[in-house]
Design a protein around this motif. Structure first.
Motif, PDB file in Angstrom:
ATOM      1  N   LYS A  45       0.836  -1.203   0.000  1.00 51.80           N
ATOM      2  CA  LYS A  45       0.000   0.000   0.000  1.00 51.80           C
ATOM      3  C   LYS A  45       0.872   1.256   0.000  1.00 51.80           C
ATOM      4  CE  LYS A  45      -3.636   2.413   2.439  1.00 51.80           C
ATOM      5  NZ  LYS A  45      -4.488   2.505   3.613  1.00 51.80           N
ATOM      6  N   GLN A  46       1.927   1.274   0.811  1.00 56.91           N
ATOM      7  CA  GLN A  46       2.829   2.425   0.848  1.00 56.91           C
ATOM      8  C   GLN A  46       3.543   2.605  -0.500  1.00 56.91           C
ATOM      9  OE1 GLN A  46       5.013   0.941   4.228  1.00 56.91           O
ATOM     10  NE2 GLN A  46       4.291   2.611   5.540  1.00 56.91           N
ATOM     11  N   ILE A  47       3.962   1.512  -1.088  1.00 53.41           N
ATOM     12  CA  ILE A  47       4.638   1.576  -2.379  1.00 53.41           C
ATOM     13  C   ILE A  47       3.687   2.126  -3.442  1.00 53.41           C
ATOM     14  CG2 ILE A  47       5.630   0.171  -4.234  1.00 53.41           C
ATOM     15  CD1 ILE A  47       6.731  -1.663  -1.958  1.00 53.41           C
ATOM     16  N   ASP A  48       2.449   1.652  -3.442  1.00 50.83           N
ATOM     17  CA  ASP A  48       1.458   2.124  -4.410  1.00 50.83           C
ATOM     18  C   ASP A  48       1.182   3.612  -4.232  1.00 50.83           C
ATOM     19  OD1 ASP A  48       1.283  -0.417  -5.459  1.00 50.83           O
ATOM     20  OD2 ASP A  48      -0.543  -0.942  -4.344  1.00 50.83           O
ATOM     21  N   GLU A  49       1.120   4.080  -2.989  1.00 46.73           N
ATOM     22  CA  GLU A  49       0.862   5.495  -2.723  1.00 46.73           C
ATOM     23  C   GLU A  49       2.015   6.357  -3.227  1.00 46.73           C
ATOM     24  OE1 GLU A  49       0.168   5.596   1.496  1.00 46.73           O
ATOM     25  OE2 GLU A  49      -1.903   4.885   1.296  1.00 46.73           O
ATOM     26  N   ILE A  50       3.241   5.923  -3.000  1.00 49.01           N
ATOM     27  CA  ILE A  50       4.399   6.678  -3.488  1.00 49.01           C
ATOM     28  C   ILE A  50       4.430   6.682  -4.995  1.00 49.01           C
ATOM     29  CG2 ILE A  50       6.931   6.662  -3.616  1.00 49.01           C
ATOM     30  CD1 ILE A  50       6.892   5.626  -0.691  1.00 49.01           C
ATOM     31  N   SER A  51       4.124   5.543  -5.606  1.00 54.40           N
ATOM     32  CA  SER A  51       4.097   5.444  -7.062  1.00 54.40           C
ATOM     33  C   SER A  51       3.066   6.396  -7.654  1.00 54.40           C
ATOM     34  CB  SER A  51       3.795   4.011  -7.464  1.00 54.40           C
ATOM     35  OG  SER A  51       3.695   3.899  -8.855  1.00 54.40           O
ATOM     36  N   THR A  52       1.888   6.444  -7.057  1.00 52.62           N
ATOM     37  CA  THR A  52       0.837   7.348  -7.517  1.00 52.62           C
ATOM     38  C   THR A  52       1.277   8.793  -7.379  1.00 52.62           C
ATOM     39  OG1 THR A  52      -0.891   5.754  -6.939  1.00 52.62           O
ATOM     40  CG2 THR A  52      -1.559   8.057  -7.153  1.00 52.62           C
ATOM     41  N   GLU A  53       1.891   9.112  -6.258  1.00 54.42           N
ATOM     42  CA  GLU A  53       2.373  10.482  -6.020  1.00 54.42           C
ATOM     43  C   GLU A  53       3.416  10.882  -7.069  1.00 54.42           C
ATOM     44  OE1 GLU A  53       4.842  12.799  -2.556  1.00 54.42           O
ATOM     45  OE2 GLU A  53       3.398  11.254  -1.944  1.00 54.42           O
ATOM     46  N   ILE A  54       4.330   9.981  -7.388  1.00 56.99           N
ATOM     47  CA  ILE A  54       5.357  10.262  -8.388  1.00 56.99           C
ATOM     48  C   ILE A  54       4.729  10.461  -9.756  1.00 56.99           C
ATOM     49  CG2 ILE A  54       7.286   9.229  -9.659  1.00 56.99           C
ATOM     50  CD1 ILE A  54       8.122   7.934  -6.952  1.00 56.99           C
ATOM     51  N   ASN A  55       3.789   9.589 -10.117  1.00 58.03           N
ATOM     52  CA  ASN A  55       3.143   9.689 -11.431  1.00 58.03           C
ATOM     53  C   ASN A  55       2.344  10.982 -11.572  1.00 58.03           C
ATOM     54  OD1 ASN A  55       4.177   7.299 -12.425  1.00 58.03           O
ATOM     55  ND2 ASN A  55       2.471   6.088 -11.675  1.00 58.03           N
ATOM     56  N   ASN A  56       1.808  11.488 -10.468  1.00 59.59           N
ATOM     57  CA  ASN A  56       1.015  12.710 -10.514  1.00 59.59           C
ATOM     58  C   ASN A  56       1.870  13.971 -10.605  1.00 59.59           C
ATOM     59  OD1 ASN A  56      -1.410  11.341 -10.445  1.00 59.59           O
ATOM     60  ND2 ASN A  56      -1.607  11.452  -8.228  1.00 59.59           N
ATOM     61  N   SER A  57       3.143  13.862 -10.230  1.00 63.32           N
ATOM     62  CA  SER A  57       4.009  15.058 -10.252  1.00 63.32           C
ATOM     63  C   SER A  57       5.014  15.044 -11.359  1.00 63.32           C
ATOM     64  CB  SER A  57       4.761  15.202  -8.955  1.00 63.32           C
ATOM     65  OG  SER A  57       5.570  14.065  -8.694  1.00 63.32           O
TER      66      SER A  57
END
Length: 57
Positions: A45-57
């Motif tokens: 879950k933490q990895i997915d959240e970081i991945s989403t954050e990176i993709n959004n920025s």
């Protein structure tokens, strides 16, 4: 395509004309992500959240 399995690696050879650059780069990015994630102590879950954050920025 050729796939070769060794003791600690899987080697995949794909003809350069078989994959467009953008598609090939996305595949490589995903494989690198999986490699890094497999060594992490973070939860999926933490990895997915970081991945989403990176993709959004």
């Amino acid at each position: 395509m050729q796939i070769e399995r060794t003791n600690n690696e899987i080697l995949i050879k794909i003809p350069s004309d078989a994959v467009c650059y953008g598609g090939g780069q996305r595949i490589l990015d995903y494989l690198k992500f999986r490699e890094i994630a497999s060594k992490s102590k973070a939860s999926q879950k933490q990895i997915d959240e970081i991945s989403t954050e990176i993709n959004n920025s």
